[in-house]
Design a protein around this motif. Structure first.
Motif, PDB file in Angstrom:
ATOM      1  N   ARG A 102      -6.428 -20.327   6.599  1.00 40.24           N
ATOM      2  CA  ARG A 102      -5.624 -21.466   7.064  1.00 40.24           C
ATOM      3  C   ARG A 102      -5.709 -22.592   5.799  1.00 40.24           C
ATOM      4  NH1 ARG A 102      -2.929 -18.915  10.995  1.00 40.24           N
ATOM      5  NH2 ARG A 102      -4.303 -18.257  12.637  1.00 40.24           N
ATOM      6  N   SER A 103      -6.091 -22.073   4.805  1.00 44.46           N
ATOM      7  CA  SER A 103      -5.987 -23.303   3.826  1.00 44.46           C
ATOM      8  C   SER A 103      -4.763 -23.065   3.121  1.00 44.46           C
ATOM      9  CB  SER A 103      -7.302 -22.777   2.602  1.00 44.46           C
ATOM     10  OG  SER A 103      -6.886 -21.628   1.807  1.00 44.46           O
ATOM     11  N   THR A 104      -4.461 -24.041   2.004  1.00 43.37           N
ATOM     12  CA  THR A 104      -3.308 -24.214   1.186  1.00 43.37           C
ATOM     13  C   THR A 104      -3.378 -23.263  -0.113  1.00 43.37           C
ATOM     14  OG1 THR A 104      -4.302 -26.044  -0.198  1.00 43.37           O
ATOM     15  CG2 THR A 104      -3.027 -26.704   2.217  1.00 43.37           C
ATOM     16  N   ARG A 105      -4.526 -22.562  -0.280  1.00 39.88           N
ATOM     17  CA  ARG A 105      -4.695 -21.437  -1.309  1.00 39.88           C
ATOM     18  C   ARG A 105      -4.749 -20.168  -0.769  1.00 39.88           C
ATOM     19  NH1 ARG A 105     -10.419 -22.374  -1.503  1.00 39.88           N
ATOM     20  NH2 ARG A 105     -10.416 -20.886  -3.450  1.00 39.88           N
ATOM     21  N   SER A 106      -3.933 -19.250  -1.536  1.00 36.67           N
ATOM     22  CA  SER A 106      -3.912 -17.742  -1.239  1.00 36.67           C
ATOM     23  C   SER A 106      -5.138 -17.278  -1.875  1.00 36.67           C
ATOM     24  CB  SER A 106      -2.502 -17.281  -2.063  1.00 36.67           C
ATOM     25  OG  SER A 106      -2.911 -17.645  -3.446  1.00 36.67           O
ATOM     26  N   ARG A 107      -5.512 -15.935  -1.585  1.00 33.72           N
ATOM     27  CA  ARG A 107      -6.602 -15.141  -1.856  1.00 33.72           C
ATOM     28  C   ARG A 107      -6.240 -13.864  -2.037  1.00 33.72           C
ATOM     29  NH1 ARG A 107      -9.947 -12.046   1.973  1.00 33.72           N
ATOM     30  NH2 ARG A 107      -8.472 -10.655   0.934  1.00 33.72           N
ATOM     31  N   HIS A 108      -5.486 -13.601  -3.337  1.00 34.22           N
ATOM     32  CA  HIS A 108      -5.091 -12.340  -3.719  1.00 34.22           C
ATOM     33  C   HIS A 108      -6.101 -11.553  -4.146  1.00 34.22           C
ATOM     34  CE1 HIS A 108      -0.597 -13.228  -4.547  1.00 34.22           C
ATOM     35  NE2 HIS A 108      -0.933 -14.112  -3.828  1.00 34.22           N
ATOM     36  N   ALA A 109      -6.221 -10.033  -3.737  1.00 31.20           N
ATOM     37  CA  ALA A 109      -7.058  -9.278  -4.263  1.00 31.20           C
ATOM     38  C   ALA A 109      -6.413  -8.012  -4.137  1.00 31.20           C
ATOM     39  CB  ALA A 109      -8.174  -9.367  -3.066  1.00 31.20           C
ATOM     40  N   TYR A 110      -7.064  -6.997  -4.715  1.00 29.71           N
ATOM     41  CA  TYR A 110      -6.571  -5.774  -5.011  1.00 29.71           C
ATOM     42  C   TYR A 110      -7.951  -4.813  -4.747  1.00 29.71           C
ATOM     43  CZ  TYR A 110      -5.222  -1.139  -7.254  1.00 29.71           C
ATOM     44  OH  TYR A 110      -4.898   0.202  -7.714  1.00 29.71           O
ATOM     45  N   SER A 143      -4.710   2.800  -2.612  1.00 25.52           N
ATOM     46  CA  SER A 143      -4.940   1.316  -3.028  1.00 25.52           C
ATOM     47  C   SER A 143      -4.178   0.159  -2.295  1.00 25.52           C
ATOM     48  CB  SER A 143      -4.262   1.528  -4.585  1.00 25.52           C
ATOM     49  OG  SER A 143      -3.121   1.990  -4.554  1.00 25.52           O
ATOM     50  N   MET A 144      -4.536  -1.099  -2.411  1.00 24.05           N
ATOM     51  CA  MET A 144      -4.018  -2.105  -1.557  1.00 24.05           C
ATOM     52  C   MET A 144      -3.836  -3.284  -2.086  1.00 24.05           C
ATOM     53  SD  MET A 144      -5.336  -1.342   2.514  1.00 24.05           S
ATOM     54  CE  MET A 144      -7.085  -1.558   2.214  1.00 24.05           C
ATOM     55  N   TYR A 145      -2.771  -3.865  -2.366  1.00 20.88           N
ATOM     56  CA  TYR A 145      -2.781  -5.264  -2.891  1.00 20.88           C
ATOM     57  C   TYR A 145      -2.729  -6.323  -1.724  1.00 20.88           C
ATOM     58  CZ  TYR A 145      -1.444  -9.236  -5.817  1.00 20.88           C
ATOM     59  OH  TYR A 145      -1.603 -10.357  -6.623  1.00 20.88           O
ATOM     60  N   ILE A 146      -3.633  -7.135  -1.549  1.00 20.08           N
ATOM     61  CA  ILE A 146      -3.796  -8.255  -0.325  1.00 20.08           C
ATOM     62  C   ILE A 146      -3.592  -9.458  -0.838  1.00 20.08           C
ATOM     63  CG2 ILE A 146      -5.314  -8.542   1.670  1.00 20.08           C
ATOM     64  CD1 ILE A 146      -6.697  -5.881   0.994  1.00 20.08           C
ATOM     65  N   PHE A 147      -2.516 -10.025  -0.111  1.00 18.67           N
ATOM     66  CA  PHE A 147      -2.198 -11.495  -0.630  1.00 18.67           C
ATOM     67  C   PHE A 147      -2.721 -12.742   0.216  1.00 18.67           C
ATOM     68  CE2 PHE A 147       1.325  -8.659  -1.600  1.00 18.67           C
ATOM     69  CZ  PHE A 147       2.023  -9.173  -2.438  1.00 18.67           C
ATOM     70  N   LYS A 148      -3.329 -12.275   1.340  1.00 19.04           N
ATOM     71  CA  LYS A 148      -3.904 -13.264   2.244  1.00 19.04           C
ATOM     72  C   LYS A 148      -3.325 -14.572   2.094  1.00 19.04           C
ATOM     73  CE  LYS A 148      -7.749 -13.484   4.930  1.00 19.04           C
ATOM     74  NZ  LYS A 148      -8.227 -12.392   5.868  1.00 19.04           N
ATOM     75  N   GLY A 194       0.800  -1.274  -0.050  1.00 17.06           N
ATOM     76  CA  GLY A 194       0.074  -0.022   0.217  1.00 17.06           C
ATOM     77  C   GLY A 194       0.960   1.271  -0.099  1.00 17.06           C
ATOM     78  N   HIS A 195       0.368   2.445  -0.305  1.00 20.78           N
ATOM     79  CA  HIS A 195      -1.064   2.637  -0.334  1.00 20.78           C
ATOM     80  C   HIS A 195      -1.148   3.704  -1.646  1.00 20.78           C
ATOM     81  CE1 HIS A 195      -1.138   1.436   4.039  1.00 20.78           C
ATOM     82  NE2 HIS A 195      -2.370   1.128   3.586  1.00 20.78           N
ATOM     83  N   ALA A 196      -0.353   3.479  -2.626  1.00 22.02           N
ATOM     84  CA  ALA A 196      -0.509   4.635  -3.516  1.00 22.02           C
ATOM     85  C   ALA A 196      -0.033   3.956  -5.191  1.00 22.02           C
ATOM     86  CB  ALA A 196       0.141   6.031  -3.473  1.00 22.02           C
ATOM     87  N   MET A 197      -0.208   2.735  -5.051  1.00 20.84           N
ATOM     88  CA  MET A 197       0.221   1.933  -6.407  1.00 20.84           C
ATOM     89  C   MET A 197      -0.537   2.587  -7.651  1.00 20.84           C
ATOM     90  SD  MET A 197       0.065  -0.191  -3.740  1.00 20.84           S
ATOM     91  CE  MET A 197      -1.158  -1.448  -4.091  1.00 20.84           C
ATOM     92  N   HIS A 198      -1.868   2.939  -7.291  1.00 21.95           N
ATOM     93  CA  HIS A 198      -2.626   3.398  -8.326  1.00 21.95           C
ATOM     94  C   HIS A 198      -2.224   4.793  -9.114  1.00 21.95           C
ATOM     95  CE1 HIS A 198      -4.015   5.471  -4.906  1.00 21.95           C
ATOM     96  NE2 HIS A 198      -4.732   6.562  -5.585  1.00 21.95           N
ATOM     97  N   ASP A 199      -1.193   5.410  -8.623  1.00 21.40           N
ATOM     98  CA  ASP A 199      -0.564   6.655  -8.971  1.00 21.40           C
ATOM     99  C   ASP A 199       0.890   6.526  -9.369  1.00 21.40           C
ATOM    100  OD1 ASP A 199      -2.934   8.239  -9.204  1.00 21.40           O
ATOM    101  OD2 ASP A 199      -2.898   8.712  -7.053  1.00 21.40           O
ATOM    102  N   LEU A 200       1.652   5.656  -8.779  1.00 25.74           N
ATOM    103  CA  LEU A 200       3.003   5.484  -8.770  1.00 25.74           C
ATOM    104  C   LEU A 200       3.438   4.290  -9.776  1.00 25.74           C
ATOM    105  CD1 LEU A 200       3.699   6.232  -5.240  1.00 25.74           C
ATOM    106  CD2 LEU A 200       3.901   7.789  -7.142  1.00 25.74           C
ATOM    107  N   ASP A 201       2.445   3.559 -10.011  1.00 25.99           N
ATOM    108  CA  ASP A 201       2.839   2.006 -10.814  1.00 25.99           C
ATOM    109  C   ASP A 201       2.305   2.138 -12.157  1.00 25.99           C
ATOM    110  OD1 ASP A 201       4.586  -0.480 -10.820  1.00 25.99           O
ATOM    111  OD2 ASP A 201       2.473  -0.742 -11.484  1.00 25.99           O
ATOM    112  N   PRO A 202       2.778   2.187 -13.298  1.00 24.48           N
ATOM    113  CA  PRO A 202       1.926   2.176 -14.581  1.00 24.48           C
ATOM    114  C   PRO A 202       1.029   0.982 -14.646  1.00 24.48           C
ATOM    115  CG  PRO A 202       4.156   2.000 -14.982  1.00 24.48           C
ATOM    116  CD  PRO A 202       4.215   2.179 -13.516  1.00 24.48           C
TER     117      PRO A 202
END
Length: 295
Positions: free
Chosen positions: A259-267, A150-155, A115-123
């Motif tokens: 607690r699962s073996t699967r990630s849960r990526h979200a933006y 903006s936040m990129y969340i890995f979970k 976080g928290h400014a990818m939406h402005d700093l990364d193309p």
């Protein structure tokens, strides 16, 4: 007592080029959320995930080891977090760091969020955040939508931290309140891997807390309502990859630990209305070099 998988699942809508339909508007006003399927093509989800992996690869974890936790809120005391409103910074999962501060797993599996400014700093993130049909949707909800956070969340699998019940306007407060969250499922998200829950209609209640900046620069949570959350009318916000979940700033929502073996990526992208006042005591600040922009 209901388990997470026993709770009702939110109704879903299909994405349209015209933005917010009358049916969507009515549902959002009633429920405080929308789940819109197939909003983002799969290849764009994959592109954003790949870019997040690149950013993590370039992160110097020896220089900054700030843990993000909604339970301890220890991150609030770190300048690295306090000054992240106009930067791209990396925060660790609580269970990825031992008592001595050492990582218990590889760096790429230890990150909680960016976080928290990818939406402005990364193309790549900027292009994703300013899609034409997202702009049309936002302009149906706000008079002058501005992209604030903006936040990129890995979970992460096995250790993805619980996010306790909260309202986004606690953290991004305007007068009158205008915060809206746009939460993109980059992978399938459900009750088995830390998917979200919401209190349907809960946005019609009051703001319960404010996370704000004191005159000395420290951050504190001010309690406005002291009674505990009443978990009623709770629904699963299950979201398949490519779905968009729209969240009213006053809507109480939550996600369990993964607690699962699967990630849960979200933006997540948060917008506010430029027609509203953004008080100076908000925790998230941006320097003059990075003024707020719309779509």
């Amino acid at each position: 007592m209901q388990t997470l998988s026993d709770r009702p699942t939110a109704r879903t809508f299909r994405a349209t080029d015209s933005g917010l339909t009358a049916e969507m508007r009515a549902a959002f006003e009633t429920d405080g959320y929308l789940v819109i399927e197939d909003f983002v093509p799969m290849d764009l989800c994959d592109r954003l995930m790949a870019r997040a992996t690149e950013l993590v690869g370039g992160f110097d974890i020896e220089a900054h080891r700030t843990v993000f936790s909604t339970k301890s809120v220890a991150h609030a005391t770190a300048l690295y977090f306090q000054e992240s409103g106009d930067a791209i910074r990396f925060f660790l999962e609580e269970e990825a760091v031992d008592a001595a501060g050492n990582l218990t797993r590889p760096k790429e599996l230890a990150i909680n969020k960016i976080g928290h400014a990818m939406h402005d700093l990364d193309p790549v993130f900027s292009e994703f955040s300013r899609q034409a049909h997202l702009a049309a949707l936002a302009k149906g909800l706000l008079q002058d939508p501005l992209l604030l956070q903006s936040m990129y969340i890995f979970k992460q699998p096995g250790i993805g931290g619980e996010v306790s019940w909260h309202q986004d306007s606690t953290y991004l407060y305007t007068e009158p309140m205008s915060c809206i969250g746009f939460w993109f499922a980059l992978e399938d998200a459900d009750s088995s891997n830390g998917g979200m829950l919401a209190m349907r209609g809960g946005h019609r209640g009051p703001l319960r807390q404010r996370f704000r900046r004191l005159p000395d620069g420290k951050l504190e949570t001010e309690k406005l309502v002291t009674t505990p959350w009443l978990e009623k009318d709770v629904v699963n916000l299950d979201a398949r990859k490519g779905s968009l979940v729209v969240l009213h700033g006053l809507l109480p929502h939550y996600s369990s630990a993964n607690r699962s073996t699967r990630s849960r990526h979200a933006y997540t992208l948060h917008c506010i209305d430029g027609a509203c006042r953004y008080p100076a005591d908000n925790w998230l600040r941006r320097g003059d070099h990075l003024p707020l922009r719309g779509f």
